[in-house]
Write an enzyme that holds these catalytic residues in place. Structure first.
Site, PDB file in Angstrom:
ATOM      1  N   TRP A  99     -13.896 -20.549  36.622  1.00  0.00           N
ATOM      2  CA  TRP A  99     -13.641 -21.925  36.194  1.00  0.00           C
ATOM      3  C   TRP A  99     -14.355 -22.896  37.125  1.00  0.00           C
ATOM      4  O   TRP A  99     -14.988 -23.856  36.672  1.00  0.00           O
ATOM      5  CB  TRP A  99     -12.154 -22.239  36.119  1.00  0.00           C
ATOM      6  CG  TRP A  99     -11.430 -21.473  35.048  1.00  0.00           C
ATOM      7  CD1 TRP A  99     -10.379 -20.615  35.227  1.00  0.00           C
ATOM      8  CD2 TRP A  99     -11.692 -21.490  33.633  1.00  0.00           C
ATOM      9  NE1 TRP A  99      -9.985 -20.100  34.013  1.00  0.00           N
ATOM     10  CE2 TRP A  99     -10.763 -20.607  33.026  1.00  0.00           C
ATOM     11  CE3 TRP A  99     -12.624 -22.147  32.827  1.00  0.00           C
ATOM     12  CZ2 TRP A  99     -10.735 -20.385  31.642  1.00  0.00           C
ATOM     13  CZ3 TRP A  99     -12.598 -21.912  31.457  1.00  0.00           C
ATOM     14  CH2 TRP A  99     -11.664 -21.051  30.889  1.00  0.00           C
ATOM     15  N   ASP A 166      -9.059 -29.387  39.870  1.00  0.00           N
ATOM     16  CA  ASP A 166      -8.660 -28.797  38.593  1.00  0.00           C
ATOM     17  C   ASP A 166      -7.314 -28.111  38.864  1.00  0.00           C
ATOM     18  O   ASP A 166      -7.259 -27.100  39.566  1.00  0.00           O
ATOM     19  CB  ASP A 166      -9.732 -27.788  38.157  1.00  0.00           C
ATOM     20  CG  ASP A 166      -9.331 -26.986  36.910  1.00  0.00           C
ATOM     21  OD1 ASP A 166      -8.190 -27.153  36.418  1.00  0.00           O
ATOM     22  OD2 ASP A 166     -10.172 -26.183  36.442  1.00  0.00           O
ATOM     23  N   LYS A 190      -1.149 -24.444  30.348  1.00  0.00           N
ATOM     24  CA  LYS A 190      -0.734 -23.399  31.281  1.00  0.00           C
ATOM     25  C   LYS A 190       0.666 -23.673  31.828  1.00  0.00           C
ATOM     26  O   LYS A 190       1.414 -22.753  32.071  1.00  0.00           O
ATOM     27  CB  LYS A 190      -1.726 -23.296  32.450  1.00  0.00           C
ATOM     28  CG  LYS A 190      -3.171 -23.156  32.042  1.00  0.00           C
ATOM     29  CD  LYS A 190      -3.576 -21.715  31.772  1.00  0.00           C
ATOM     30  CE  LYS A 190      -4.919 -21.601  31.077  1.00  0.00           C
ATOM     31  NZ  LYS A 190      -6.052 -22.184  31.803  1.00  0.00           N
TER      32      LYS A 190
HETATM   33  C1  LIG Z   1      -7.594 -22.320  31.524  1.00  0.00           C
HETATM   34  C2  LIG Z   1      -8.315 -23.013  32.600  1.00  0.00           C
HETATM   35  C3  LIG Z   1      -9.388 -23.887  32.330  1.00  0.00           C
HETATM   36  C4  LIG Z   1      -9.896 -24.142  30.929  1.00  0.00           C
HETATM   37  O1  LIG Z   1      -9.031 -24.937  30.262  1.00  0.00           O
HETATM   38  P1  LIG Z   1      -9.320 -25.428  28.749  1.00  0.00           P
HETATM   39  O2  LIG Z   1      -8.253 -26.454  28.565  1.00  0.00           O
HETATM   40  O3  LIG Z   1      -9.181 -24.234  27.884  1.00  0.00           O
HETATM   41  O4  LIG Z   1     -10.683 -25.991  28.708  1.00  0.00           O
HETATM   42  C5  LIG Z   1      -9.970 -24.535  33.391  1.00  0.00           C
HETATM   43  N1  LIG Z   1      -9.561 -24.342  34.647  1.00  0.00           N
HETATM   44  C6  LIG Z   1      -8.541 -23.499  34.951  1.00  0.00           C
HETATM   45  C7  LIG Z   1      -8.118 -23.325  36.364  1.00  0.00           C
HETATM   46  C8  LIG Z   1      -7.894 -22.810  33.939  1.00  0.00           C
HETATM   47  O5  LIG Z   1      -6.881 -21.974  34.224  1.00  0.00           O
END
Ligand SMILES: *Cc1c(COP(=O)(O)O)cnc(C)c1O
Length: 360
Positions: A99, A166, A190
């Site tokens: 990511w 993030d 998540k």
């Molecule tokens: C799942 C995830 C993403 C991607 O998220 P989307 O909303 O599907 O674009 C980005 N960063 C992390 C740390 C993730 O767990």
């Protein structure tokens, strides 16, 4: 049979949020119309939008000089939206997983990217330490929880430049010192809601600092620059996803907020990691000091490698769902986000014990 949901995302949600969502689909706010059919300009909806932002502010203790936005596009859309808005010439990245790597790739479209450290050498099984953050970077980007590899940055780090995080997979899992960050973003699916809504928390003075012309929808000012009632309402917001997030955050508040959530998350993670360390058949894959409270990754010990498929079947028969590890790590991953009950973690631990008594 009761199912124990360990999916990595979208993931388990609190039952009260699901019940409220079902009711709202039938009748939202006593309007006689379901939430999937209302106008986002209905007063009842404007109230939910405001309450949702207020819940974010209250739970995370977000200072007044920060904006909170709920957008579409997922965290992946923020990979290019953040540099478009915040990057002048250069951004620095801590590469702790794919990511983070994807975020850096998008930033390269806007200028220079410096990877200050990477743990790719050991399949991202640890979080690099002792790196130097370049002072000439416009910001330093971190991924606080590495969903695929089960590693996590456990504290709010000090950065000499604007810190961007993030927090897709550990937002609201613990108290965060928001003022140490310039911007925090993530997909809700998540830990705070269903798929379809993305959260962005940004310090107001950072908006518009790149000086670059960007498309309207990409510009943060479009979503938070106007009147209070228009925030996150430039275009039709993901109404239903935001509603479920609202109910999920009400649940977080009802159990005592982020201190209580953190305590429960530590208890769940400790229970599972203790079993992984004790049980002869399994071993953890992440460096101990960097172990995630959210995603617990483990594999069969060398001598029991041939039992992997059998354990997977055994656990599935006992109601365990979503414990297959990401293909890049293998083995197993149990995602034990906020709404995953202690009871589910206990059931998984019992399953591991039973399996050991049969085979080891
Ligand atoms: C799942 C995830 C993403 C991607 O998220 P989307 O909303 O599907 O674009 C980005 N960063 C992390 C740390 C993730 O767990």
């Amino acid at each position: 049979m009761k199912k124990h949901n360990f999916n990595a995302g979208p993931c388990v949600l609190p039952k009260v949020a699901i019940d409220a969502a079902i009711e709202a689909i039938r009748d939202f706010d006593n309007t006689g119309i379901g939430i999937l059919e209302i106008s986002h300009r209905t007063p009842g909806w404007e109230r939910i939008m405001k309450e949702t932002a207020d819940l974010w502010r209250e739970l995370l203790n977000i200072p007044d000089n920060y904006e909170v936005m709920f957008l579409g596009g997922g965290a992946s859309t923020q990979f290019f939206t953040v540099p478009a808005n915040l990057m002048g010439k250069k951004a620095a990245f801590l590469q702790t997983g794919v990511w983070a790597k994807k975020a850096a790739k998008e930033a390269k479209l806007y200028g220079e990217v410096e990877i200050v450290a990477s743990s790719e050498d050991k399949n991202y099984s640890y979080v690099p330490k002792g790196y130097t953050i370049p002072k000439d970077a416009d910001y330093f980007h971190i991924t606080t929880n590495n969903t695929i590899y089960g590693t996590e940055i456990h504290e709010d780090i000090d950065s000499p430049v604007t810190l961007v995080a993030d927090m897709s997979s550990d937002i609201m899992s613990r108290p965060v010192d928001v003022k140490k960050y310039g911007l925090i973003y993530g997909g809700a699916q998540k830990n705070v809601g269903p798929a379809g809504v993305t959260f962005v928390i940004v310090r107001k003075d950072l908006i518009g600092t790149s000086g670059r012309e960007i498309p309207t929808m990409v510009n943060y000012n479009t979503h938070c620059g106007g009147e209070e009632r228009d925030k996150s309402m430039f275009n039709t917001p993901p109404v239903f996803s935001i509603f479920v997030m609202h109910e999920t955050l009400k649940w977080v508040k009802s159990i005592g907020g982020l201190e209580a959530m953190y305590k429960l998350n530590k208890e769940k993670a400790e229970l599972l990691y203790n079993e992984i360390d004790r049980n002869k058949m399994f071993k953890g894959t992440a460096a101990k000091e960097d172990r995630s409270l959210m995603n617990v990754c483990f594999v069969m010990n060398e001598e029991y490698k041939d039992k992997e498929a059998e354990f997977f079947k055994f656990a599935s028969e006992r109601g365990m769902v979503g414990i297959k590890g990401h293909r890049s790590v293998g083995g197993f991953r149990a995602s034990i986000y906020n709404a995953c009950p202690l009871e589910s973690v206990k059931a998984l631990v019992e399953t591991m014990k039973e399996f050991e008594s049969m085979h080891a």
